[in-house]
Design a protein around this motif. Structure first.
Motif, mmCIF file in Angstrom:
data_model
loop_
_atom_site.group_PDB
_atom_site.id
_atom_site.type_symbol
_atom_site.label_atom_id
_atom_site.label_comp_id
_atom_site.label_asym_id
_atom_site.label_seq_id
_atom_site.Cartn_x
_atom_site.Cartn_y
_atom_site.Cartn_z
ATOM 1 N N VAL A 98 0.846 -1.195 0.000
ATOM 2 C CA VAL A 98 0.000 0.000 0.000
ATOM 3 C C VAL A 98 0.882 1.246 0.000
ATOM 4 O O VAL A 98 0.648 2.205 -0.749
ATOM 5 N N GLY A 99 1.924 1.220 0.829
ATOM 6 C CA GLY A 99 2.864 2.339 0.867
ATOM 7 C C GLY A 99 3.548 2.553 -0.471
ATOM 8 O O GLY A 99 3.758 3.703 -0.895
ATOM 9 N N MET A 100 3.888 1.463 -1.151
ATOM 10 C CA MET A 100 4.536 1.595 -2.455
ATOM 11 C C MET A 100 3.591 2.206 -3.483
ATOM 12 O O MET A 100 4.014 3.029 -4.307
ATOM 13 N N GLU A 101 2.310 1.841 -3.444
ATOM 14 C CA GLU A 101 1.351 2.425 -4.378
ATOM 15 C C GLU A 101 1.225 3.926 -4.151
ATOM 16 O O GLU A 101 1.145 4.713 -5.108
ATOM 17 N N VAL A 102 1.206 4.335 -2.902
ATOM 18 C CA VAL A 102 1.139 5.771 -2.581
ATOM 19 C C VAL A 102 2.401 6.475 -3.077
ATOM 20 O O VAL A 102 2.342 7.539 -3.704
ATOM 21 N N ALA A 103 3.552 5.850 -2.806
ATOM 22 C CA ALA A 103 4.831 6.443 -3.214
ATOM 23 C C ALA A 103 4.931 6.576 -4.731
ATOM 24 O O ALA A 103 5.465 7.568 -5.243
ATOM 25 N N LYS A 104 4.432 5.595 -5.469
ATOM 26 C CA LYS A 104 4.472 5.641 -6.932
ATOM 27 C C LYS A 104 3.773 6.896 -7.448
ATOM 28 O O LYS A 104 4.274 7.589 -8.342
ATOM 29 N N ASN A 105 2.626 7.189 -6.889
ATOM 30 C CA ASN A 105 1.881 8.356 -7.340
ATOM 31 C C ASN A 105 2.544 9.665 -6.926
ATOM 32 O O ASN A 105 2.490 10.655 -7.674
ATOM 33 N N LEU A 106 3.184 9.674 -5.783
ATOM 34 C CA LEU A 106 3.882 10.885 -5.340
ATOM 35 C C LEU A 106 5.134 11.159 -6.168
ATOM 36 O O LEU A 106 5.484 12.309 -6.433
ATOM 37 N N LEU A 107 5.824 10.070 -6.588
ATOM 38 C CA LEU A 107 7.082 10.219 -7.316
ATOM 39 C C LEU A 107 6.911 10.302 -8.825
ATOM 40 O O LEU A 107 7.862 10.619 -9.545
ATOM 41 N N ASN A 108 5.713 10.005 -9.307
ATOM 42 C CA ASN A 108 5.494 9.942 -10.757
ATOM 43 C C ASN A 108 5.927 11.198 -11.524
ATOM 44 O O ASN A 108 6.449 11.087 -12.635
ATOM 45 N N PRO A 109 5.745 12.404 -10.975
ATOM 46 C CA PRO A 109 6.204 13.587 -11.717
ATOM 47 C C PRO A 109 7.716 13.636 -11.921
ATOM 48 O O PRO A 109 8.192 14.357 -12.807
ATOM 49 N N TYR A 110 8.459 12.873 -11.123
ATOM 50 C CA TYR A 110 9.919 12.975 -11.163
ATOM 51 C C TYR A 110 10.602 11.727 -11.736
ATOM 52 O O TYR A 110 11.713 11.795 -12.235
ATOM 53 N N ILE A 111 9.943 10.563 -11.647
ATOM 54 C CA ILE A 111 10.516 9.305 -12.104
ATOM 55 C C ILE A 111 9.494 8.597 -12.976
ATOM 56 O O ILE A 111 8.304 8.557 -12.649
ATOM 57 N N LYS A 112 9.971 8.025 -14.073
ATOM 58 C CA LYS A 112 9.066 7.259 -14.924
ATOM 59 C C LYS A 112 8.627 5.998 -14.184
ATOM 60 O O LYS A 112 9.443 5.175 -13.794
ATOM 61 N N VAL A 113 7.340 5.878 -13.990
ATOM 62 C CA VAL A 113 6.792 4.731 -13.261
ATOM 63 C C VAL A 113 5.956 3.887 -14.217
ATOM 64 O O VAL A 113 4.980 4.381 -14.795
ATOM 65 N N ASN A 114 6.337 2.643 -14.383
ATOM 66 C CA ASN A 114 5.521 1.725 -15.187
ATOM 67 C C ASN A 114 4.318 1.279 -14.366
ATOM 68 O O ASN A 114 4.392 1.123 -13.152
ATOM 69 N N ASN A 115 3.210 1.054 -15.048
ATOM 70 C CA ASN A 115 1.995 0.574 -14.368
ATOM 71 C C ASN A 115 1.635 1.458 -13.180
ATOM 72 O O ASN A 115 1.493 0.978 -12.050
ATOM 73 N N LEU A 116 1.534 2.765 -13.443
ATOM 74 C CA LEU A 116 1.198 3.695 -12.367
ATOM 75 C C LEU A 116 -0.098 3.301 -11.686
ATOM 76 O O LEU A 116 -0.224 3.343 -10.461
ATOM 77 N N GLU A 117 -1.064 2.897 -12.488
ATOM 78 C CA GLU A 117 -2.333 2.448 -11.920
ATOM 79 C C GLU A 117 -2.505 0.972 -12.238
ATOM 80 O O GLU A 117 -2.876 0.601 -13.350
ATOM 81 N N ASN A 118 -2.218 0.143 -11.274
ATOM 82 C CA ASN A 118 -2.380 -1.301 -11.439
ATOM 83 C C ASN A 118 -3.825 -1.650 -11.099
ATOM 84 O O ASN A 118 -4.221 -1.578 -9.933
ATOM 85 N N PRO A 119 -4.632 -2.008 -12.093
ATOM 86 C CA PRO A 119 -6.057 -2.265 -11.817
ATOM 87 C C PRO A 119 -6.295 -3.407 -10.840
ATOM 88 O O PRO A 119 -7.359 -3.483 -10.217
ATOM 89 N N ALA A 120 -5.304 -4.299 -10.716
ATOM 90 C CA ALA A 120 -5.478 -5.421 -9.780
ATOM 91 C C ALA A 120 -5.371 -4.974 -8.328
ATOM 92 O O ALA A 120 -5.940 -5.614 -7.431
#
Length: 377
Positions: A98-120
């Motif tokens: 859960v923490g990683m999902e939150v972090a992905k969205n916070l860091l997305n403007p600065y780092i390319k994140v694959n699968n930003l929104e994982n529907p699963a």
């Protein structure tokens, strides 16, 4: 039951196998990120089938520890101990994801994140994971989610429920001598249900019918232990070379079947039989391979940390991939050696989670807690 109680054995080699096979499951989950023959090969890509070894071994070990549950109170204690054993690390890792999902969205403007929104990874699958029903068919769930390996922990819990309830029923009805008939019946029912699902003996299900896979493997392990219990006094006196031959043959067959797993998965019962044979033979620890495995301290540590390795590796693979491939721009071909670095990280993190989560939250009876307090005083 006297024979079973007379067995005082650590089954060290079986613990070692748990660690080795957990490491191979790590390689299986790492392989999609890699472009190297070290990981892109038929053996690694079919190593998901080693999960079934864990189910069979679990049934073997639980049957060793529990041959009698006579009432609801004993069943409650049995299930409480199992929850204390598996749930704390499962919950910790779920929160980490859960923490990683939150972090992905916070860091997305600065780092390319694959699968930003994982529907699963959604609210529904969070609760199916939280309540350990993520190995059963749930409307709206179409894939594994969050900590991917956790579906098997759900399947394990389902197997505990069936085993505990059945064992109470066996003893309250005076059917102990016929227990293996009931265990075999559970195996047949599981196979029949899996056949109904796929029209084959395929067993490699996860988020949907993984609970049937877990129950099938678990009760295969229970029967394996009961065979060991009934025969160990005679068989352990056989010449050591017979055990060596058995160890070599079973491992060679397992390696062959895993390598050809794509073709054999529709006959998944083959893996149950092979793991049954492997666990039975290596439980005696009399062959040359057993002696060799037991002499390597690192293998003992792998066995000790195996549950943590299994539960932490998916998250650490993702974080490792972000660091080395996305940020540091390593080529996916670099996994030909980076997998070692990744595994070293997993090993040390697992050593920490073993000590600070697994052992810290393990079940302690009120008697043991009182004794501990007296020692402190």
């Amino acid at each position: 039951m006297k024979d079973q109680n007379s067995i005082k054995h650590r089954f060290e080699v079986l613990d070692i196998f748990r660690g080795i096979f957990a490491s191979l499951v790590f390689l299986f989950h790492l392989s999609p990120f890699a472009e190297t023959p070290v990981l892109k090969n038929s053996f690694v890509e079919n190593s998901d089938m080693f999960v079934d070894f864990f189910f069979v071994l679990s049934g073997f070990v639980i049957a060793y520890s529990y041959q009698y549950l006579g009432n609801g109170q004993q069943l409650k204690l049995f299930l409480t101990k199992r929850v204390y054993r598996i749930y704390p690390l499962h919950f910790f890792m779920l929160m980490a994801f859960v923490g990683m999902e939150v972090a992905k969205n916070l860091l997305n403007p600065y780092i390319k994140v694959n699968n930003l929104e994982n529907p699963a990874n959604n609210v529904l699958t969070f609760f199916t994971s939280l309540f350990l029903i993520n190995s059963t068919p749930v409307p709206g769930v179409a894939d594994v989610s969050w900590n991917i390996p956790s579906w098997s922990i759900s399947a394990e819990m389902m197997a505990y429920l069936v085993f505990g309830g059945l064992l109470v029923g066996i003893h309250t009805s005076g059917q102990y001598k016929r227990r293996n008939i009931f265990y075999a019946l559970i195996i047949l029912i599981s196979l029949a249900c899996l056949w109904q699902v796929s029209g084959s003996f395929q067993i490699n299900y996860s988020f949907n019918y993984g609970f049937l896979r877990g129950i099938l493997g678990f009760f295969t392990g229970v029967i394996c232990f009961n065979l060991f219990s009934a025969t160990h006094l005679q068989v352990r006196n056989w010449p050591a070379f017979l055990f060596t031959a058995g160890e070599l043959v079973t491992l060679a067959l397992i390696g062959f079947c895993i390598y050809h797993g794509e073709a054999l998965k529709s006959f998944g019962i083959v893996f149950e039989v092979l793991f049954f044979a492997c666990i039975y033979i290596f439980s005696f620890e009399k062959g040359i391979l057993s002696t060799g495995f037991k002499s390597v301290g690192l293998l003992h540590k792998l066995g000790q940390y195996s549950y943590s390795i299994y539960m932490t590796h998916a998250l650490l693979i993702s974080l490792f991939n972000v660091l080395f491939i996305r940020i540091l721009k390593f080529s996916p071909a670099s996994y030909s050696w980076l997998f070692v670095v990744n595994f070293v990280l997993i090993y040390f993190v697992s050593a920490w989670t073993y000590k600070n989560i697994e052992m810290r939250f393990q079940y302690k009876s009120s008697k043991k807690q009182a004794e501990k307090q007296e020692v402190k005083i």
